[in-house]
Design a protein around this motif. Structure first.
Motif, PDB file in Angstrom:
ATOM      1  N   ALA A  19       0.829  -1.005   0.005  1.00 45.44           N
ATOM      2  CA  ALA A  19       0.023   0.051  -0.168  1.00 45.44           C
ATOM      3  C   ALA A  19       0.931   1.203  -0.018  1.00 45.44           C
ATOM      4  N   GLY A  20       0.795   2.214  -0.912  1.00 44.66           N
ATOM      5  CA  GLY A  20       1.243   3.536  -0.971  1.00 44.66           C
ATOM      6  C   GLY A  20       2.584   3.374  -1.979  1.00 44.66           C
ATOM      7  N   VAL A  21       2.918   2.179  -2.309  1.00 47.18           N
ATOM      8  CA  VAL A  21       4.080   2.207  -3.256  1.00 47.18           C
ATOM      9  C   VAL A  21       3.566   2.206  -4.568  1.00 47.18           C
ATOM     10  N   THR A  22       3.682   3.016  -5.473  1.00 46.72           N
ATOM     11  CA  THR A  22       3.291   3.195  -6.770  1.00 46.72           C
ATOM     12  C   THR A  22       4.548   2.615  -8.001  1.00 46.72           C
ATOM     13  N   THR A  23       5.595   2.741  -7.723  1.00 46.69           N
ATOM     14  CA  THR A  23       6.826   2.310  -8.615  1.00 46.69           C
ATOM     15  C   THR A  23       7.610   1.225  -7.984  1.00 46.69           C
ATOM     16  N   PHE A  24       8.186   0.316  -8.879  1.00 44.70           N
ATOM     17  CA  PHE A  24       9.378  -0.392  -8.326  1.00 44.70           C
ATOM     18  C   PHE A  24      10.501  -0.095  -9.283  1.00 44.70           C
ATOM     19  N   ASP A  25      11.227   0.667  -8.755  1.00 41.63           N
ATOM     20  CA  ASP A  25      12.477   1.051  -9.611  1.00 41.63           C
ATOM     21  C   ASP A  25      13.444   1.059  -8.801  1.00 41.63           C
ATOM     22  N   TRP A  26      14.769   1.609  -9.469  1.00 37.53           N
ATOM     23  CA  TRP A  26      16.311   1.657  -8.828  1.00 37.53           C
ATOM     24  C   TRP A  26      16.052   2.652  -7.528  1.00 37.53           C
ATOM     25  N   ASP A  27      15.209   3.626  -7.452  1.00 35.83           N
ATOM     26  CA  ASP A  27      14.926   4.507  -6.393  1.00 35.83           C
ATOM     27  C   ASP A  27      13.986   4.323  -5.370  1.00 35.83           C
ATOM     28  N   THR A  28      13.126   3.074  -5.571  1.00 35.59           N
ATOM     29  CA  THR A  28      12.347   2.885  -4.598  1.00 35.59           C
ATOM     30  C   THR A  28      12.927   2.390  -3.271  1.00 35.59           C
ATOM     31  N   LYS A  29      12.412   2.818  -2.110  1.00 40.07           N
ATOM     32  CA  LYS A  29      13.013   2.632  -0.648  1.00 40.07           C
ATOM     33  C   LYS A  29      12.863   1.212  -0.551  1.00 40.07           C
ATOM     34  N   ILE A  30      13.642   0.727   0.166  1.00 41.41           N
ATOM     35  CA  ILE A  30      13.785  -0.679   0.589  1.00 41.41           C
ATOM     36  C   ILE A  30      12.634  -0.929   1.682  1.00 41.41           C
ATOM     37  N   LYS A  31      12.489   0.048   2.498  1.00 40.07           N
ATOM     38  CA  LYS A  31      11.358  -0.071   3.498  1.00 40.07           C
ATOM     39  C   LYS A  31      10.270  -0.211   2.967  1.00 40.07           C
ATOM     40  N   ALA A  32       9.755   0.451   1.774  1.00 32.22           N
ATOM     41  CA  ALA A  32       8.585   0.366   1.174  1.00 32.22           C
ATOM     42  C   ALA A  32       8.336  -0.998   0.769  1.00 32.22           C
ATOM     43  N   LEU A  33       9.148  -1.606   0.106  1.00 31.45           N
ATOM     44  CA  LEU A  33       9.275  -2.758  -0.693  1.00 31.45           C
ATOM     45  C   LEU A  33       9.253  -4.138   0.276  1.00 31.45           C
ATOM     46  N   LEU A  34       9.937  -3.913   1.353  1.00 36.52           N
ATOM     47  CA  LEU A  34       9.868  -5.109   2.245  1.00 36.52           C
ATOM     48  C   LEU A  34       9.677  -4.460   3.983  1.00 36.52           C
ATOM     49  N   PRO A  35       8.388  -4.018   4.090  1.00 35.46           N
ATOM     50  CA  PRO A  35       8.013  -3.283   5.417  1.00 35.46           C
ATOM     51  C   PRO A  35       8.136  -4.325   6.545  1.00 35.46           C
ATOM     52  N   GLU A  36       8.006  -5.523   6.344  1.00 34.04           N
ATOM     53  CA  GLU A  36       7.919  -6.382   7.407  1.00 34.04           C
ATOM     54  C   GLU A  36       9.292  -7.092   7.556  1.00 34.04           C
ATOM     55  N   ASP A  37      10.514  -7.097   6.729  1.00 33.95           N
ATOM     56  CA  ASP A  37      11.575  -7.406   6.563  1.00 33.95           C
ATOM     57  C   ASP A  37      12.777  -6.619   6.632  1.00 33.95           C
ATOM     58  N   TRP A  38      12.835  -5.476   6.387  1.00 32.70           N
ATOM     59  CA  TRP A  38      13.931  -4.446   6.479  1.00 32.70           C
ATOM     60  C   TRP A  38      13.812  -3.533   7.471  1.00 32.70           C
ATOM     61  N   ALA A  39      15.019  -3.722   8.141  1.00 32.60           N
ATOM     62  CA  ALA A  39      15.386  -3.069   9.534  1.00 32.60           C
ATOM     63  C   ALA A  39      17.058  -3.094   9.682  1.00 32.60           C
ATOM     64  N   VAL A  40      17.311  -1.724   9.903  1.00 36.28           N
ATOM     65  CA  VAL A  40      18.749  -1.725  10.158  1.00 36.28           C
ATOM     66  C   VAL A  40      18.889  -0.788  11.223  1.00 36.28           C
ATOM     67  N   MET A  41      20.128  -0.561  11.923  1.00 34.75           N
ATOM     68  CA  MET A  41      20.375   0.040  13.104  1.00 34.75           C
ATOM     69  C   MET A  41      20.208   1.512  12.975  1.00 34.75           C
ATOM     70  N   ASP A  42      20.677   2.130  11.733  1.00 36.01           N
ATOM     71  CA  ASP A  42      20.768   3.479  11.727  1.00 36.01           C
ATOM     72  C   ASP A  42      19.426   3.667  10.786  1.00 36.01           C
ATOM     73  N   GLU A  43      18.742   4.902  11.744  1.00 36.46           N
ATOM     74  CA  GLU A  43      17.324   5.146  11.283  1.00 36.46           C
ATOM     75  C   GLU A  43      17.149   5.820  10.015  1.00 36.46           C
ATOM     76  N   TRP A  44      18.124   6.669   9.729  1.00 35.63           N
ATOM     77  CA  TRP A  44      18.260   7.194   8.128  1.00 35.63           C
ATOM     78  C   TRP A  44      18.269   6.432   7.226  1.00 35.63           C
ATOM     79  N   THR A  45      19.114   5.383   7.371  1.00 38.29           N
ATOM     80  CA  THR A  45      19.508   4.225   6.338  1.00 38.29           C
ATOM     81  C   THR A  45      18.051   3.507   6.296  1.00 38.29           C
ATOM     82  N   ASN A  46      17.609   3.144   7.496  1.00 38.40           N
ATOM     83  CA  ASN A  46      16.317   2.322   7.440  1.00 38.40           C
ATOM     84  C   ASN A  46      15.334   3.050   6.598  1.00 38.40           C
ATOM     85  N   GLU A  47      15.340   4.298   6.874  1.00 37.14           N
ATOM     86  CA  GLU A  47      14.197   5.009   5.930  1.00 37.14           C
ATOM     87  C   GLU A  47      14.560   5.194   4.610  1.00 37.14           C
TER      88      GLU A  47
END
Length: 135
Positions: A19-47
């Protein structure tokens, strides 16, 4: 990954994006594509980390080669990213990290059903490569 991106651009992939993701391209955020799986320590990188950032090794995470075991599944390795300390800020410096390619395989599995089937059908069969294996 480029084939999958092209499939979405041309409407060939019917797997719905989150939901809320309209494109799948090189600039799409990982958090948007894998909302349940992607998490890293650094909040900026995470987002802010994009597909391009992680696959071009500017995620800020160093190798961390001993953080996963040979018997870990790809989802296991991806989940372990949240416990790994970054060395650099996102996009600050290139640093190879095998786990980012595992993350790429996880994305392909998530949006096609199977990484190995996708690669077999979309690459190896088209090249008439009949003796390729994965390890």
């Amino acid at each position: 990954m480029g084939i999958l991106i092209d499939d979405y651009a041309r409407g060939r992939n019917t797997t719905p994006l989150p939901a809320g993701v309209t494109t799948f391209d090189w600039d799409t955020k990982i958090k948007a594509l894998l909302p349940e799986d992607w998490a890293v320590m650094d909040e900026w990188t995470n987002e802010k980390a994009s597909l391009k950032n992680v696959l071009s090794h500017v995620s800020g995470l160093p190798r961390h080669d001993f953080s996963y075991a040979p018997n870990d599944t790809i989802p296991d390795a991806v989940r372990k990213l949240q416990h790994l300390r970054p060395t650099f800020e996102l996009r600050e410096k290139w640093f190879y990290n095998n786990m980012m390619y595992m993350l790429g395989a996880q994305l392909i599995t998530t949006y096609t059903g199977s990484y190995s089937r996708f690669v077999d059908e979309r690459i190896w069969k088209l090249l008439n490569t009949t003796y390729t294996t994965y390890s």
